[in-house]
Design a protein around this motif. Structure first.
Motif, mmCIF file in Angstrom:
data_model
loop_
_atom_site.group_PDB
_atom_site.id
_atom_site.type_symbol
_atom_site.label_atom_id
_atom_site.label_comp_id
_atom_site.label_asym_id
_atom_site.label_seq_id
_atom_site.Cartn_x
_atom_site.Cartn_y
_atom_site.Cartn_z
ATOM 1 N N PHE A 8 0.823 94.284 10.720
ATOM 2 C CA PHE A 8 -0.012 93.091 10.706
ATOM 3 C C PHE A 8 -1.302 93.338 9.945
ATOM 4 C CE2 PHE A 8 -1.876 95.476 14.120
ATOM 5 C CZ PHE A 8 -3.204 95.089 14.181
ATOM 6 N N TRP A 9 -1.904 92.246 9.550
ATOM 7 C CA TRP A 9 -3.229 92.243 8.935
ATOM 8 C C TRP A 9 -4.124 91.400 9.836
ATOM 9 C CZ3 TRP A 9 -5.069 88.056 5.310
ATOM 10 C CH2 TRP A 9 -6.373 88.316 4.849
ATOM 11 N N GLU A 10 -5.277 91.931 10.193
ATOM 12 C CA GLU A 10 -6.187 91.262 11.131
ATOM 13 C C GLU A 10 -6.620 89.884 10.630
ATOM 14 O OE1 GLU A 10 -7.736 90.688 14.612
ATOM 15 O OE2 GLU A 10 -6.861 92.633 14.194
ATOM 16 N N GLY A 11 -6.558 89.654 9.335
ATOM 17 C CA GLY A 11 -6.977 88.374 8.764
ATOM 18 C C GLY A 11 -6.071 87.198 9.092
ATOM 19 N N THR A 56 4.815 91.255 9.847
ATOM 20 C CA THR A 56 6.087 91.757 9.333
ATOM 21 C C THR A 56 6.745 92.559 10.447
ATOM 22 O OG1 THR A 56 5.489 91.762 6.996
ATOM 23 C CG2 THR A 56 7.127 93.387 7.693
ATOM 24 N N ILE A 57 8.024 92.275 10.666
ATOM 25 C CA ILE A 57 8.789 92.940 11.729
ATOM 26 C C ILE A 57 10.029 93.563 11.101
ATOM 27 C CG2 ILE A 57 10.077 92.628 13.883
ATOM 28 C CD1 ILE A 57 8.262 90.054 14.292
ATOM 29 N N ARG A 58 10.215 94.847 11.366
ATOM 30 C CA ARG A 58 11.388 95.560 10.868
ATOM 31 C C ARG A 58 12.127 96.187 12.051
ATOM 32 N NH1 ARG A 58 7.630 98.259 6.349
ATOM 33 N NH2 ARG A 58 7.525 96.470 4.939
ATOM 34 N N ILE A 59 13.438 96.036 12.033
ATOM 35 C CA ILE A 59 14.299 96.604 13.068
ATOM 36 C C ILE A 59 15.132 97.694 12.403
ATOM 37 C CG2 ILE A 59 16.120 96.135 14.764
ATOM 38 C CD1 ILE A 59 13.471 94.628 15.352
ATOM 39 N N PRO A 72 4.992 89.869 -4.361
ATOM 40 C CA PRO A 72 3.931 90.868 -4.363
ATOM 41 C C PRO A 72 3.545 91.264 -2.931
ATOM 42 C CG PRO A 72 2.977 88.709 -4.746
ATOM 43 C CD PRO A 72 4.476 88.527 -4.674
ATOM 44 N N TYR A 73 3.227 92.527 -2.766
ATOM 45 C CA TYR A 73 2.771 93.052 -1.492
ATOM 46 C C TYR A 73 1.254 92.986 -1.477
ATOM 47 C CZ TYR A 73 7.528 94.833 -1.507
ATOM 48 O OH TYR A 73 8.897 94.937 -1.564
ATOM 49 N N SER A 74 0.702 92.453 -0.389
ATOM 50 C CA SER A 74 -0.753 92.311 -0.328
ATOM 51 C C SER A 74 -1.199 91.994 1.087
ATOM 52 C CB SER A 74 -1.202 91.181 -1.255
ATOM 53 O OG SER A 74 -0.705 89.939 -0.789
ATOM 54 N N LEU A 75 -2.526 92.030 1.278
ATOM 55 C CA LEU A 75 -3.115 91.584 2.533
ATOM 56 C C LEU A 75 -3.071 90.066 2.514
ATOM 57 C CD1 LEU A 75 -6.246 93.902 2.834
ATOM 58 C CD2 LEU A 75 -4.026 94.155 3.957
ATOM 59 N N SER A 76 -2.090 89.513 3.201
ATOM 60 C CA SER A 76 -1.902 88.065 3.205
ATOM 61 C C SER A 76 -1.178 87.664 4.482
ATOM 62 C CB SER A 76 -1.087 87.623 1.986
ATOM 63 O OG SER A 76 0.196 88.228 2.011
ATOM 64 N N CYS A 77 -1.145 86.368 4.719
ATOM 65 C CA CYS A 77 -0.390 85.833 5.847
ATOM 66 C C CYS A 77 1.024 85.550 5.353
ATOM 67 C CB CYS A 77 -1.043 84.561 6.368
ATOM 68 S SG CYS A 77 -2.720 84.823 6.979
ATOM 69 N N ARG A 78 1.977 85.886 6.166
ATOM 70 C CA ARG A 78 3.377 85.716 5.789
ATOM 71 C C ARG A 78 3.882 84.358 6.225
ATOM 72 N NH1 ARG A 78 8.175 90.101 6.553
ATOM 73 N NH2 ARG A 78 9.845 88.810 5.737
ATOM 74 N N THR A 79 4.828 83.844 5.459
ATOM 75 C CA THR A 79 5.493 82.595 5.808
ATOM 76 C C THR A 79 6.974 82.880 6.018
ATOM 77 O OG1 THR A 79 3.941 81.303 4.488
ATOM 78 C CG2 THR A 79 6.009 80.250 5.057
ATOM 79 N N TYR A 80 7.491 82.458 7.151
ATOM 80 C CA TYR A 80 8.920 82.573 7.443
ATOM 81 C C TYR A 80 9.560 81.213 7.191
ATOM 82 C CZ TYR A 80 8.113 87.098 9.537
ATOM 83 O OH TYR A 80 7.777 88.409 9.728
ATOM 84 N N ILE A 81 10.750 81.226 6.613
ATOM 85 C CA ILE A 81 11.487 79.989 6.374
ATOM 86 C C ILE A 81 12.635 79.954 7.377
ATOM 87 C CG2 ILE A 81 12.762 78.598 4.705
ATOM 88 C CD1 ILE A 81 11.273 80.282 2.505
ATOM 89 N N ILE A 82 12.536 79.027 8.318
ATOM 90 C CA ILE A 82 13.517 78.925 9.396
ATOM 91 C C ILE A 82 13.952 77.472 9.508
ATOM 92 C CG2 ILE A 82 13.950 79.256 11.862
ATOM 93 C CD1 ILE A 82 11.743 81.467 11.749
ATOM 94 N N ASN A 83 15.250 77.249 9.320
ATOM 95 C CA ASN A 83 15.811 75.892 9.357
ATOM 96 C C ASN A 83 15.060 74.954 8.406
ATOM 97 O OD1 ASN A 83 17.718 76.661 11.316
ATOM 98 N ND2 ASN A 83 16.251 76.283 12.953
ATOM 99 N N GLY A 84 14.734 75.451 7.223
ATOM 100 C CA GLY A 84 14.069 74.643 6.215
ATOM 101 C C GLY A 84 12.587 74.412 6.453
ATOM 102 N N ARG A 85 12.049 74.995 7.484
ATOM 103 C CA ARG A 85 10.622 74.838 7.793
ATOM 104 C C ARG A 85 9.871 76.112 7.453
ATOM 105 N NH1 ARG A 85 9.811 73.393 13.653
ATOM 106 N NH2 ARG A 85 7.710 72.997 12.921
ATOM 107 N N PHE A 86 8.654 75.961 6.980
ATOM 108 C CA PHE A 86 7.785 77.082 6.670
ATOM 109 C C PHE A 86 6.885 77.337 7.874
ATOM 110 C CE2 PHE A 86 9.237 75.409 2.717
ATOM 111 C CZ PHE A 86 9.352 76.516 1.882
ATOM 112 N N LEU A 87 7.022 78.535 8.478
ATOM 113 C CA LEU A 87 6.323 78.847 9.719
ATOM 114 C C LEU A 87 5.532 80.152 9.589
ATOM 115 C CD1 LEU A 87 9.357 78.136 12.075
ATOM 116 C CD2 LEU A 87 7.440 76.605 11.602
#
Length: 107
Positions: A8-11, A56-59, A72-87
């Motif tokens: 995670f990134w604290e931001g 980011t979660i890795r199993i 690109p890899y960076s200090l940023s907030c991630r977006t997950y695409i689930i059922n066509g929605r950006f979360l």
């Protein structure tokens, strides 16, 4: 033993809720796991860790959503695409399903 990495990134504010969801799902699945929580603090850390954003979660080394884990890899907030929605974080249902798939070798 399942190896879980939580980066995670604290931001980004969504990481606390994501970690709570992840732990809840792992407990619900009644599996033995070891979780490594990594705060990504610098851009060079983001590059070195191949960090596509927070959270980011890795199993067992596999990202739970590899299609959004690209550079690109960076200090940023991630977006997950689930059922066509950006979360900003994955749902418990998504986590549960992906963890099962990855552990079965389907991921």
């Amino acid at each position: 033993m399942v190896k879980v990495e939580f980066l995670f990134w604290e931001g980004c504010s969504s990481h606390d809720r994501a970690l709570e969801r992840l732990k809840r799902v792992l407990e619900e699945l009644n599996m033995k796991y070891e979780i490594e929580i990594v705060e990504v603090k610098t851009e060079s850390d983001a590059q070195r860790l191949k960090f596509p954003g927070s959270p980011t979660i890795r199993i067992n080394g596999e990202d739970i959503q590899p299609e959004t884990a690209k550079p690109p890899y960076s200090l940023s907030c991630r977006t997950y695409i689930i059922n066509g929605r950006f979360l900003p974080l994955p749902s418990e249902e998504y986590l549960r399903n992906r963890i099962k798939e990855i552990l079965k070798g389907i991921g």
